[in-house]
Design a protein around this motif. Structure first.
Motif, mmCIF file in Angstrom:
data_model
loop_
_atom_site.group_PDB
_atom_site.id
_atom_site.type_symbol
_atom_site.label_atom_id
_atom_site.label_comp_id
_atom_site.label_asym_id
_atom_site.label_seq_id
_atom_site.Cartn_x
_atom_site.Cartn_y
_atom_site.Cartn_z
ATOM 1 N N ASN A 130 0.775 -1.243 0.052
ATOM 2 C CA ASN A 130 0.025 0.045 -0.060
ATOM 3 C C ASN A 130 0.756 1.228 0.040
ATOM 4 O OD1 ASN A 130 -2.616 -1.566 0.167
ATOM 5 N ND2 ASN A 130 -2.107 -1.720 2.250
ATOM 6 N N VAL A 131 0.346 2.376 -0.501
ATOM 7 C CA VAL A 131 0.922 3.742 -0.674
ATOM 8 C C VAL A 131 0.179 4.342 0.550
ATOM 9 C CG1 VAL A 131 1.322 5.831 -1.720
ATOM 10 C CG2 VAL A 131 1.473 3.700 -3.064
ATOM 11 N N GLY A 132 0.999 4.783 1.404
ATOM 12 C CA GLY A 132 0.488 5.486 2.673
ATOM 13 C C GLY A 132 1.635 6.250 3.244
ATOM 14 N N ALA A 133 1.383 6.800 4.757
ATOM 15 C CA ALA A 133 2.487 7.647 5.262
ATOM 16 C C ALA A 133 3.775 7.255 5.214
ATOM 17 C CB ALA A 133 1.951 7.952 6.668
ATOM 18 N N GLU A 134 4.176 5.881 5.303
ATOM 19 C CA GLU A 134 5.497 5.505 5.358
ATOM 20 C C GLU A 134 6.175 5.822 4.154
ATOM 21 O OE1 GLU A 134 7.650 1.216 6.114
ATOM 22 O OE2 GLU A 134 5.740 1.308 5.682
ATOM 23 N N ILE A 135 5.735 5.432 3.076
ATOM 24 C CA ILE A 135 6.245 6.007 1.866
ATOM 25 C C ILE A 135 6.625 7.387 1.775
ATOM 26 C CG2 ILE A 135 4.353 5.893 0.292
ATOM 27 C CD1 ILE A 135 7.832 5.394 -0.922
ATOM 28 N N ALA A 136 5.533 8.092 2.097
ATOM 29 C CA ALA A 136 5.697 9.627 2.059
ATOM 30 C C ALA A 136 6.830 10.159 2.866
ATOM 31 C CB ALA A 136 4.334 10.209 2.270
ATOM 32 N N THR A 137 6.902 9.573 3.993
ATOM 33 C CA THR A 137 7.833 9.935 4.935
ATOM 34 C C THR A 137 9.098 9.641 4.448
ATOM 35 O OG1 THR A 137 6.264 9.535 6.944
ATOM 36 C CG2 THR A 137 8.712 9.525 7.208
ATOM 37 N N HIS A 138 9.368 8.483 3.891
ATOM 38 C CA HIS A 138 10.659 7.891 3.513
ATOM 39 C C HIS A 138 11.144 8.967 2.125
ATOM 40 C CE1 HIS A 138 13.671 5.171 1.919
ATOM 41 N NE2 HIS A 138 13.358 5.571 0.678
ATOM 42 N N LEU A 139 10.304 9.228 1.426
ATOM 43 C CA LEU A 139 10.686 10.111 0.099
ATOM 44 C C LEU A 139 11.176 11.638 0.821
ATOM 45 C CD1 LEU A 139 7.836 9.391 -2.543
ATOM 46 C CD2 LEU A 139 10.238 8.776 -2.484
ATOM 47 N N GLN A 140 10.191 11.953 1.778
ATOM 48 C CA GLN A 140 10.798 13.157 2.356
ATOM 49 C C GLN A 140 11.888 13.241 3.065
ATOM 50 O OE1 GLN A 140 7.190 15.908 3.828
ATOM 51 N NE2 GLN A 140 5.989 13.773 3.717
ATOM 52 N N SER A 141 12.424 12.168 3.543
ATOM 53 C CA SER A 141 13.467 12.320 4.321
ATOM 54 C C SER A 141 14.927 11.615 3.831
ATOM 55 C CB SER A 141 13.365 11.065 5.810
ATOM 56 O OG SER A 141 13.090 9.871 5.637
ATOM 57 N N THR A 142 14.775 11.111 2.549
ATOM 58 C CA THR A 142 15.898 10.557 2.087
ATOM 59 C C THR A 142 16.171 11.371 0.766
ATOM 60 O OG1 THR A 142 15.009 8.262 2.349
ATOM 61 C CG2 THR A 142 16.536 8.423 0.730
ATOM 62 N N SER A 143 17.608 11.572 0.550
ATOM 63 C CA SER A 143 18.265 11.994 -0.618
ATOM 64 C C SER A 143 18.095 11.211 -1.596
ATOM 65 C CB SER A 143 19.645 12.431 -0.240
ATOM 66 O OG SER A 143 20.277 13.246 -1.493
ATOM 67 N N LEU A 144 17.359 11.602 -2.770
ATOM 68 C CA LEU A 144 17.132 10.970 -3.746
ATOM 69 C C LEU A 144 17.918 11.314 -5.243
ATOM 70 C CD1 LEU A 144 13.321 11.388 -3.873
ATOM 71 C CD2 LEU A 144 14.574 9.761 -2.615
ATOM 72 N N ILE A 145 18.272 10.254 -6.077
ATOM 73 C CA ILE A 145 18.695 10.624 -7.180
ATOM 74 C C ILE A 145 17.627 11.504 -7.969
ATOM 75 C CG2 ILE A 145 20.308 8.592 -7.076
ATOM 76 C CD1 ILE A 145 18.359 7.242 -9.025
ATOM 77 N N PRO A 146 18.006 12.138 -9.171
ATOM 78 C CA PRO A 146 16.953 12.889 -9.990
ATOM 79 C C PRO A 146 15.919 11.590 -10.485
ATOM 80 C CG PRO A 146 19.125 13.432 -10.507
ATOM 81 C CD PRO A 146 19.323 12.259 -9.601
ATOM 82 N N THR A 147 14.794 11.727 -9.970
ATOM 83 C CA THR A 147 13.646 11.081 -10.406
ATOM 84 C C THR A 147 12.466 11.584 -10.866
ATOM 85 O OG1 THR A 147 14.422 9.712 -8.493
ATOM 86 C CG2 THR A 147 11.914 9.291 -9.148
ATOM 87 N N PHE A 148 11.879 10.910 -11.960
ATOM 88 C CA PHE A 148 10.714 11.280 -12.408
ATOM 89 C C PHE A 148 9.475 10.307 -11.883
ATOM 90 C CE2 PHE A 148 7.307 11.167 -16.257
ATOM 91 C CZ PHE A 148 6.709 12.240 -15.887
#
Length: 382
Positions: A130-148
């Motif tokens: 499921n997509v929920g708060a966990e994935i949103a938190t992960h995306l906001q707290s992790t330095s990402l490679i350029p991603t579309f």
């Protein structure tokens, strides 16, 4: 989700959500083309500038890979484009998720069956959840490679400002998401889904929106919803927001939108060009930025808008008394409008033909090059 981290270290897989796949309709085809076309344009711009040379593509509601009519959905279209390009084969990292195990199983089989899939340096990653708060938190707290990122939920469950913020926060990262206007419009006034609506608009804007839409006519109500959404997205860092509308088969009401979010004007310009080409109607070269199956039978309704004349009038007012190159006119005016660069050239030519402006130097007949100066008269005195 190793594609999301800017380092080479692994991170744990996360739970995500669902997307319903049925017969591939013309609207689904338009949506898939817009996303896949932009992916290629984005990748060609971003990959050479990426620090690690790696770029990412994620689809959080990926589906089974093919629609029931056998046509490829967006994940397969993106991978096919990567396989066909020598640079993308070396630097693209992909991540696909769906809530339903039967979908991810089907998607894995379809991906493995693609000719040339083994030539990709990074094998596609697939998860179920499921997509929920966990994935949103992960995306906001992790330095990402350029991603579309493509976020394509069936309704509104899992879609949140936090999720979009995480998807676009890092350099070079853009996002497109499916905005189910039918369901969200109904949910605004439904206290049972307050939590989902607040996650999408923010609590304060959601509260304001619930008051503003009461008794509003459908067209006004839609405008209010989209305006609040755009303002919420801009507030979290998405400076450039571009919606593409889809209408029902009769063209009488909106069903959903594809919403593009970027921090850079170049991405905004490129996506607007793509959406303009996918629009079902154009008037005086100006795209409707929408797809309506009924447009072909009612072209006069759109043609009565005369957008080039309207644009010309706006330019006379906005640039009164200024001598300004065409490209600067475009750069200063085009954001949050439906107009592309070609429309500005046409509007300036129209104004020149009516002697409402003049050009600062000799130019080719029937053209208005980027560096040609448009001389706007001052506003008449009251």
């Amino acid at each position: 989700m190793t594609l999301l981290a800017s380092s080479e270290s692994d991170v744990s897989s996360l739970s995500m959500g669902q997307r319903f796949f049925d017969e591939r309709e013309d609207q689904s085809e338009v949506k898939a083309r817009i996303v896949s076309k932009y992916f290629v344009v984005w990748a060609k711009i971003i990959a050479p500038k990426a620090r690690t040379k790696r770029i990412g593509y994620i689809d959080l509601f990926a589906g089974p890979g093919r629609y029931k009519d056998g046509s490829a959905s967006t994940p397969l279209m993106v991978l096919q484009q990567a396989i066909a390009d020598s640079e993308l084969r070396e630097n693209l990292v992909t991540y696909f998720n769906d809530e339903q195990p039967e979908h991810t199983k089907s998607l894995a089989a379809e991906i493995n069956a693609l000719p040339g899939i083994a030539t990709l340096k990074y094998a596609p990653q697939i998860s179920t959840g499921n997509v929920g708060a966990e994935i949103a938190t992960h995306l906001q707290s992790t330095s990402l490679i350029p991603t579309f990122s493509f976020i394509d939920p069936f309704g509104y469950k899992g879609l949140s400002l936090g999720l979009v913020r995480g998807a676009i926060k890092d350099w070079g990262s853009d996002c497109v998401f499916f905005f189910n206007y039918n369901r969200i419009n109904a949910g605004i006034s439904n206290p049972l889904v307050d939590q989902h609506i607040s996650a999408l608009f923010g609590e304060e804007r959601a509260a304001q929106l619930r008051i503003a839409v009461k008794g509003a006519e459908p067209v006004k109500r839609e405008a209010l919803v989209l305006e609040q959404l755009a303002q919420a997205l801009k507030a979290l860092g998405g400076r450039f927001v571009l919606p593409f509308r889809f209408r029902n088969e009769n063209g009488t009401r909106s069903t959903h939108h594809l919403i593009f979010v970027s921090k850079h004007v170049l991405g905004y310009e490129k996506m607007k060009e793509i959406m303009a080409k996918e629009s079902s109607t154009h008037d005086q070269g100006v795209a409707s930025l929408e797809y309506s199956p009924a447009d072909a039978s009612t072209p006069l309704l759109f043609s009565l808008q005369k957008p080039i004349e309207r644009l010309g009038a706006e330019l006379l007012d906005a640039f009164a008394g200024r001598n300004i190159p065409m490209l600067q006119v475009y750069n200063e005016h085009h954001v949050d409008t439906p107009f592309i660069k070609r429309n500005y050239k046409d509007a300036l030519l129209e104004l020149e033909s009516k002697a409402l402006i003049s050009a600062g130097r000799a130019k080719k007949a029937g053209s208005f090059a980027d560096d040609v100066v448009a001389i706007f008269p001052p506003k008449p005195k009251a």
